[in-house]
Design a protein around this motif. Structure first.
Motif, PDB file in Angstrom:
ATOM      1  N   PHE A  28       0.856  -1.175   0.000  1.00 38.53           N
ATOM      2  CA  PHE A  28       0.000   0.000   0.000  1.00 38.53           C
ATOM      3  C   PHE A  28       0.899   1.234   0.000  1.00 38.53           C
ATOM      4  CE2 PHE A  28      -2.426  -3.370   1.985  1.00 38.53           C
ATOM      5  CZ  PHE A  28      -3.678  -3.243   1.432  1.00 38.53           C
ATOM      6  N   ILE A  29       0.582   2.211  -0.850  1.00 35.32           N
ATOM      7  CA  ILE A  29       1.374   3.438  -0.920  1.00 35.32           C
ATOM      8  C   ILE A  29       0.467   4.630  -0.648  1.00 35.32           C
ATOM      9  CG2 ILE A  29       3.090   2.445  -2.474  1.00 35.32           C
ATOM     10  CD1 ILE A  29       1.705   4.002  -4.773  1.00 35.32           C
ATOM     11  N   MET A  30       0.957   5.584   0.154  1.00 35.82           N
ATOM     12  CA  MET A  30       0.106   6.693   0.592  1.00 35.82           C
ATOM     13  C   MET A  30       0.913   7.989   0.651  1.00 35.82           C
ATOM     14  SD  MET A  30      -1.883   7.175   4.263  1.00 35.82           S
ATOM     15  CE  MET A  30      -2.796   5.657   4.129  1.00 35.82           C
ATOM     16  N   PRO A  31       0.708   8.923  -0.302  1.00 35.10           N
ATOM     17  CA  PRO A  31       1.323  10.248  -0.186  1.00 35.10           C
ATOM     18  C   PRO A  31       0.570  11.077   0.848  1.00 35.10           C
ATOM     19  CG  PRO A  31      -0.017  10.142  -2.160  1.00 35.10           C
ATOM     20  CD  PRO A  31      -0.085   8.778  -1.529  1.00 35.10           C
ATOM     21  N   VAL A  32       1.291  11.813   1.681  1.00 34.76           N
ATOM     22  CA  VAL A  32       0.661  12.511   2.806  1.00 34.76           C
ATOM     23  C   VAL A  32       1.214  13.924   2.923  1.00 34.76           C
ATOM     24  CG1 VAL A  32       0.364  12.536   5.310  1.00 34.76           C
ATOM     25  CG2 VAL A  32       0.251  10.368   4.080  1.00 34.76           C
ATOM     26  N   LEU A  33       0.313  14.885   3.092  1.00 36.76           N
ATOM     27  CA  LEU A  33       0.678  16.277   3.375  1.00 36.76           C
ATOM     28  C   LEU A  33      -0.426  16.895   4.221  1.00 36.76           C
ATOM     29  CD1 LEU A  33       2.227  18.973   2.992  1.00 36.76           C
ATOM     30  CD2 LEU A  33       0.955  19.287   0.857  1.00 36.76           C
ATOM     31  N   ASN A  34      -0.079  17.325   5.439  1.00 37.83           N
ATOM     32  CA  ASN A  34      -1.036  18.014   6.320  1.00 37.83           C
ATOM     33  C   ASN A  34      -2.367  17.273   6.423  1.00 37.83           C
ATOM     34  OD1 ASN A  34       0.626  20.129   7.129  1.00 37.83           O
ATOM     35  ND2 ASN A  34       0.027  21.455   5.439  1.00 37.83           N
ATOM     36  N   GLU A  35      -2.312  16.074   6.967  1.00 41.44           N
ATOM     37  CA  GLU A  35      -3.499  15.224   7.085  1.00 41.44           C
ATOM     38  C   GLU A  35      -3.689  14.713   8.512  1.00 41.44           C
ATOM     39  OE1 GLU A  35      -5.699  14.956   5.002  1.00 41.44           O
ATOM     40  OE2 GLU A  35      -4.914  15.101   2.965  1.00 41.44           O
ATOM     41  N   VAL A  36      -3.361  15.537   9.499  1.00 41.17           N
ATOM     42  CA  VAL A  36      -3.406  15.064  10.887  1.00 41.17           C
ATOM     43  C   VAL A  36      -4.808  14.627  11.299  1.00 41.17           C
ATOM     44  CG1 VAL A  36      -3.818  17.334  11.951  1.00 41.17           C
ATOM     45  CG2 VAL A  36      -2.556  15.557  13.215  1.00 41.17           C
ATOM     46  N   ASP A  37      -5.847  15.220  10.725  1.00 40.45           N
ATOM     47  CA  ASP A  37      -7.223  14.887  11.110  1.00 40.45           C
ATOM     48  C   ASP A  37      -7.723  13.596  10.467  1.00 40.45           C
ATOM     49  OD1 ASP A  37      -7.378  17.193  12.651  1.00 40.45           O
ATOM     50  OD2 ASP A  37      -8.185  18.383  10.995  1.00 40.45           O
ATOM     51  N   TYR A  38      -7.025  13.104   9.445  1.00 38.24           N
ATOM     52  CA  TYR A  38      -7.523  11.961   8.678  1.00 38.24           C
ATOM     53  C   TYR A  38      -6.555  10.782   8.618  1.00 38.24           C
ATOM     54  CZ  TYR A  38     -10.946  15.376   7.047  1.00 38.24           C
ATOM     55  OH  TYR A  38     -11.939  16.319   6.994  1.00 38.24           O
ATOM     56  N   LEU A  39      -5.275  11.020   8.885  1.00 37.37           N
ATOM     57  CA  LEU A  39      -4.263  10.005   8.635  1.00 37.37           C
ATOM     58  C   LEU A  39      -4.488   8.732   9.446  1.00 37.37           C
ATOM     59  CD1 LEU A  39      -1.647   9.110   7.284  1.00 37.37           C
ATOM     60  CD2 LEU A  39      -0.378  10.276   9.110  1.00 37.37           C
ATOM     61  N   GLN A  40      -4.812   8.869  10.723  1.00 33.70           N
ATOM     62  CA  GLN A  40      -4.931   7.675  11.556  1.00 33.70           C
ATOM     63  C   GLN A  40      -6.032   6.745  11.067  1.00 33.70           C
ATOM     64  OE1 GLN A  40      -4.475   8.485  15.669  1.00 33.70           O
ATOM     65  NE2 GLN A  40      -4.764   6.376  16.306  1.00 33.70           N
ATOM     66  N   ASP A  41      -7.177   7.313  10.686  1.00 31.49           N
ATOM     67  CA  ASP A  41      -8.270   6.479  10.169  1.00 31.49           C
ATOM     68  C   ASP A  41      -7.901   5.861   8.824  1.00 31.49           C
ATOM     69  OD1 ASP A  41      -9.834   6.981  12.380  1.00 31.49           O
ATOM     70  OD2 ASP A  41     -10.977   8.603  11.436  1.00 31.49           O
ATOM     71  N   ALA A  42      -7.198   6.617   7.985  1.00 35.13           N
ATOM     72  CA  ALA A  42      -6.785   6.078   6.689  1.00 35.13           C
ATOM     73  C   ALA A  42      -5.820   4.908   6.873  1.00 35.13           C
ATOM     74  CB  ALA A  42      -6.134   7.171   5.844  1.00 35.13           C
ATOM     75  N   VAL A  43      -4.882   5.062   7.790  1.00 38.05           N
ATOM     76  CA  VAL A  43      -3.930   3.986   8.065  1.00 38.05           C
ATOM     77  C   VAL A  43      -4.647   2.773   8.655  1.00 38.05           C
ATOM     78  CG1 VAL A  43      -1.993   3.304   9.543  1.00 38.05           C
ATOM     79  CG2 VAL A  43      -1.923   5.473   8.298  1.00 38.05           C
ATOM     80  N   ALA A  44      -5.573   3.007   9.590  1.00 35.45           N
ATOM     81  CA  ALA A  44      -6.298   1.899  10.215  1.00 35.45           C
ATOM     82  C   ALA A  44      -7.091   1.101   9.184  1.00 35.45           C
ATOM     83  CB  ALA A  44      -7.221   2.431  11.304  1.00 35.45           C
TER      84      ALA A  44
END
Length: 363
Positions: A28-44
Motif C-alpha cells: 500500500f502506498i500513501m502520499p501525505v501532506l497536512n493530514e493530521v485529522d484523517y491520517l490515523q483512520d486512513a492507516v487503520a
C-alpha cells in the motif's frame, strides 16, 4: 522519468498484465501532506485489509506543519508494517514514485490519506485483476462529510451535477475505463511504462493510465470497489483545489489534446458562457446595444438561467439535508465548476507551469 506515449504500442495490441502468484504480498502506498485529522483512520482502514500474503504500507511524507509528521512516525513506530519515506518536493507523483520504489510486493494499492478503504476492498480488487488480467483496477469514490459545508461538497461529488459523471463518482457495470480512482496496480506493468510522470502535479494518474492503455494493457472499473473520501473542509480550500486541478487538466489538454474526455470541456464552456452573459448585461445597461440586436444577444441569458435552475433544483432535492447544507450547495457547485473551468482555460492558454494545489498547505 516516463516513457514517451508516442513510443508505446497502440491500443489495439491487447496484452494481459503479468500473472501474480497467490500470497505474493501487497504494498500500500500513501502520499501525505497536512493530514493530521484523517491520517490515523486512513492507516487503520488500510492495515485492516485482509490479504492472502504479507502487506506493507509506505507513507511518502511531505513537509507538514499540522502534526502530521509526528503522527506518521508514531504510527510507524507502533507497527513494523509501516515505512515512512520523506517527500521533500511535496509533489504527489514524486511521493507516489518514492513510495513505489521503497516497496517490495508485486501488487500495489494506492491509498489517499483523505480516504478510507472499505472492508474487502483489496481482496476484491485482486480478484478482478486476476480475472481480467488488467494492469490497474479502481472503483467508486463515495464522498462523505462531517459538517454542513463538507456534506454539501460530498453531495456534489457523488452527483453527476457536481463532477460530470465520471465512472468512479457513481455506480454502473464493470467495464474498461480511461482511468482508475486511486488504483490497485500490477508493479511490473507500471514499472514498464515508467511509473507516474513527475512533471504533472495533478492528473498524473490519468496520464499513467493513458500510457498503460497505449501499451495494450486494460484499465478496469469495478463498481463493487468502494472508497470513502473526505472533501476539503472550507470554501477557500475547495476553490484552491479546483482551480489547481482545472489548470493541470488544461496542461494535459495541451499535451494530449482530445484524448482527454469531452466532459472536461463543460466547465470552461460554462465560464465562457458566464463571461458572455456578463458582457451582454453590461452592454445593455450602458445602452451600447439596443433593439433587435439586444434581444438576440440576450439569448445568452437563457442557458445561464437554466444552469441556475439546475443548481437550485439540486439543492432542493437533498431531502435529508439540513438547510445549511442546502444553502452551501448553492455556492459549492458553481465554485467547483467555475474554479475548475477558469483554471482549465488558463492551463490551456499558458500551461500549468509551477501551479500547486495549496488547499492543504494553508489550513
Amino acid at each position: 522519468m516516463r516513457n514517451d506515449p508516442s513510443s508505446t504500442r497502440p491500443q489495439a495490441d491487447r496484452r494481459d498484465a503479468p500473472a501474480v502468484p497467490a500470497g505474493s504480498g501487497v504494498s500500500f502506498i500513501m502520499p501525505v501532506l497536512n493530514e493530521v485529522d484523517y491520517l490515523q483512520d486512513a492507516v487503520a482502514s488500510t492495515l485492516a485489509q485482509e490479504v492472502d500474503g504479507p502487506i506493507e504500507l509506505v507513507i511518502a511524507l511531505a513537509p507538514s506543519d499540522d502534526g502530521t509528521t509526528e503522527l506518521a512516525h508514531r504510527l510507524a513506530a507502533q507497527d513494523d508494517r509501516i515505512t515512512v519515506v520523506d517527500n521533500p518536493a511535496a509533489d504527489n507523483p514524486v511521493g507516489l514514485n518514492l513510495a513505489i520504489r521503497a516497496s517490495q510486493y508485486p501488487t500495489i494499492v494506492r491509498v489517499d490519506a483523505h480516504s478510507e478503504l472499505s472492508p474487502g476492498y483489496t481482496m476484491r480488487a485482486i480478484e478482478t485483476l486476476d480475472r481480467t488480467r488488467a494492469a490497474n483496477v479502481g472503483g467508486t469514490m463515495h464522498a462523505e462529510g462531517r459538517t454542513p459545508f463538507q456534506r454539501a461538497v460530498a453531495a456534489a461529488y457523488n452527483s453527476k451535477i457536481g463532477l460530470g459523471g465520471g465512472a468512479y463518482h457513481g455506480s454502473g457495470e464493470e467495464s474498461e475505463a480511461e482511468s482508475a480512482y486511486l488504483g490497485v496496480m500490477r508493479r511490473a506493468a507500471i514499472e514498464e511504462v515508467g511509473l507516474f510522470d513527475e512533471t504533472l502535479r495533478r492528473g498524473s494518474d490519468w496520464e499513467m493510465n493513458l500510457r498503460l492503455r497505449q501499451a495494450g494493457y486494460r484499465v478496469m472499473f469495478d463498481p463493487k470497489l468502494s472508497v470513502a473520501y473526505w472533501p476539503r473542509e472550507s470554501w477557500i480550500q475547495l476553490y484552491r483545489q479546483f482551480l489547481a486541478t482545472g489548470r493541470w487538466r488544461g496542461e494535459l489538454v495541451r499535451r494530449y489534446g482530445f484524448r482527454n474526455s469531452t466532459r472536461y470541456f463543460a466547465p470552461p464552456a460554462l465560464v465562457v458562457l458566464l463571461g458572455a452573459a456578463a458582457l451582454v448585461a453590461s452592454l445593455r445597461v450602458g445602452g451600447v446595444v439596443r433593439g433587435a440586436l439586444a434581444a438576440v444577444l440576450s439569448l445568452v441569458f437563457v442557458p445561464v438561467a437554466l444552469y441556475a435552475l439546475v443548481i437550485a433544483g439540486f439543492s432542493a432535492v437533498q431531502s435529508a439535508a439540513s438547510m445549511r447544507q442546502k444553502l452551501w450547495s448553492l455556492a459549492v457547485v458553481p465554485t467547483m465548476h467555475v474554479a475548475w473551468g477558469a483554471g482549465f482555460i488558463v492551463g490551456v492558454v499558458r500551461g500549468a507551469r509551477d501551479t500547486i494545489d495549496t488547499s492543504r498547505v494553508s489550513r
